[in-house]
Design a protein around this motif. Structure first.
Motif, mmCIF file in Angstrom:
data_model
loop_
_atom_site.group_PDB
_atom_site.id
_atom_site.type_symbol
_atom_site.label_atom_id
_atom_site.label_comp_id
_atom_site.label_asym_id
_atom_site.label_seq_id
_atom_site.Cartn_x
_atom_site.Cartn_y
_atom_site.Cartn_z
ATOM 1 N N GLY A 137 17.045 43.414 60.670
ATOM 2 C CA GLY A 137 18.487 43.059 60.644
ATOM 3 C C GLY A 137 18.542 41.855 59.941
ATOM 4 O O GLY A 137 17.613 40.813 59.866
ATOM 5 N N GLU A 138 20.074 41.569 59.716
ATOM 6 C CA GLU A 138 20.133 40.581 59.042
ATOM 7 C C GLU A 138 20.136 39.128 59.949
ATOM 8 O O GLU A 138 19.712 38.243 59.295
ATOM 9 C CB GLU A 138 21.677 40.616 58.614
ATOM 10 N N SER A 139 20.134 39.410 60.904
ATOM 11 C CA SER A 139 19.769 38.192 62.170
ATOM 12 C C SER A 139 18.257 37.613 61.934
ATOM 13 O O SER A 139 17.980 36.739 62.324
ATOM 14 C CB SER A 139 20.011 38.553 63.508
ATOM 15 N N GLU A 140 17.553 38.549 61.369
ATOM 16 C CA GLU A 140 16.116 38.183 61.173
ATOM 17 C C GLU A 140 15.784 37.391 59.896
ATOM 18 O O GLU A 140 14.640 37.118 59.703
ATOM 19 C CB GLU A 140 15.220 39.488 61.514
ATOM 20 N N TYR A 141 16.856 37.614 58.744
ATOM 21 C CA TYR A 141 16.512 37.229 57.623
ATOM 22 C C TYR A 141 15.697 35.981 57.401
ATOM 23 O O TYR A 141 14.932 35.593 56.761
ATOM 24 C CB TYR A 141 17.683 37.339 56.786
ATOM 25 N N GLU A 142 16.299 34.881 58.374
ATOM 26 C CA GLU A 142 16.080 33.665 58.136
ATOM 27 C C GLU A 142 14.431 33.316 58.543
ATOM 28 O O GLU A 142 13.628 32.446 58.247
ATOM 29 C CB GLU A 142 16.621 32.524 59.166
ATOM 30 N N ASP A 143 13.777 34.514 59.271
ATOM 31 C CA ASP A 143 12.554 34.546 59.618
ATOM 32 C C ASP A 143 11.623 34.784 58.427
ATOM 33 O O ASP A 143 10.407 34.765 58.612
ATOM 34 C CB ASP A 143 12.122 35.517 60.820
ATOM 35 N N HIS A 144 12.420 35.169 57.306
ATOM 36 C CA HIS A 144 11.380 35.716 56.411
ATOM 37 C C HIS A 144 11.661 34.716 54.982
ATOM 38 O O HIS A 144 11.565 35.186 54.030
ATOM 39 C CB HIS A 144 12.001 37.190 55.852
#
Length: 157
Positions: A137-144
């Motif tokens: 999900g877009e909300s998880e992008y920063e984790d990557h």
């Protein structure tokens, strides 16, 4: 008497003067432009992730549906001689970006080295280093967030 060798097309033509075949051959197949990128709203800085477009074949680093990519991925950007210098998210290693800036192709580019494998050998290819964006999900992008590796120096023979 031997004919003098002519300079390669990327040294004698502008991006706009290149044939479609020449233009396409500039893509080194690194896959970096197909990564999900985030832009810092305050600074405008582009941050790459280790997430690849769902159409990127992560083994060959080529689009699995190049002809239909725009229909399948509406935000896929088609590179043109007119837009290359405006796309701040293209990696510095990109041949299109380098030529638009007046630089030459890097030593590892297949048109220079004569070998497709040199892209991976230089550490430029994302092959085997990224995962698909599917299921994230877009909300998880920063984790990557991921720092693109710099090219390794050429191996002297």
């Amino acid at each position: 008497m031997t004919q003098p060798m002519s300079a390669p097309f990327w040294k004698t033509k502008t991006l706009a003067e290149m044939s479609p075949e020449e233009w396409e051959s500039l893509c080194d197949g690194c896959g970096r432009c197909c990564l999900v990128k985030l832009e810092d709203e305050d600074t405008g800085k582009i941050h790459f992730t280790n997430l690849a477009c769902k159409l990127l074949d992560r083994q060959t680093c080529r689009c699995s549906d190049y002809a239909n990519r725009s229909a399948r991925v509406p935000d896929c950007v088609r590179l043109t001689p007119e837009n290359v210098s405006e796309l701040n998210w293209l990696p510095d290693s990109c041949a299109y970006r380098r030529l638009a800036r007046g630089q030459t192709l890097a030593w590892w580019h297949p048109l220079v080295s004569g070998r497709k494998a040199s892209v991976a050998e230089a550490g430029i290819s994302v092959r085997g280093q990224v995962r698909s964006e599917e299921g994230v999900g877009e909300s998880e992008y920063e984790d990557h967030l991921w720092k693109l590796p710099r090219a390794r120096k050429p191996v002297s023979s």
